[in-house]
Design a protein around this motif. Structure first.
Motif: not given
Length: 87
Positions: A7-11, A19-25, A66-72
């Motif tokens: 929701e925040k990143l509007n993916l 992102m799910e694959a990255i998080n699983k790894q 999106q990356y700025a929001i992710y880092k925040a």
């Protein structure tokens, strides 16, 4: 947590899938680090490397906003952990 990020990143659906694959790894990496017989210092170095790898992968799939929001959001989580550690 993934729903909040979505929701925040509007993916897009593709970004969400990546992102799910990255998080699983990342979780697999963390579990391997945690269960290893390495010294605390070595584990810390591996943890930092895993975090850096994850950030670089996220940077590739997210646009700059999106990356700025992710880092925040990552910083908020880090501060919350520090606060909980001190209590």
């Amino acid at each position: 947590m993934m729903i909040a990020y979505k929701e925040k990143l509007n993916l897009s659906s593709e970004q969400e899938r990546k992102m799910e694959a990255i998080n699983k790894q990342y979780i697999a990496d963390l579990n391997a680090i945690k269960s290893s017989n390495a010294t605390k210092l070595n584990k810390l170095k591996k943890l930092r490397a895993a975090n850096e790898r994850k950030d670089q992968q996220m940077k590739k799939i997210l646009n700059s906003q999106q990356y700025a929001i992710y880092k925040a959001e990552q910083e908020k989580i880090k501060q919350k952990i520090k606060k909980n550690r001190n209590n």
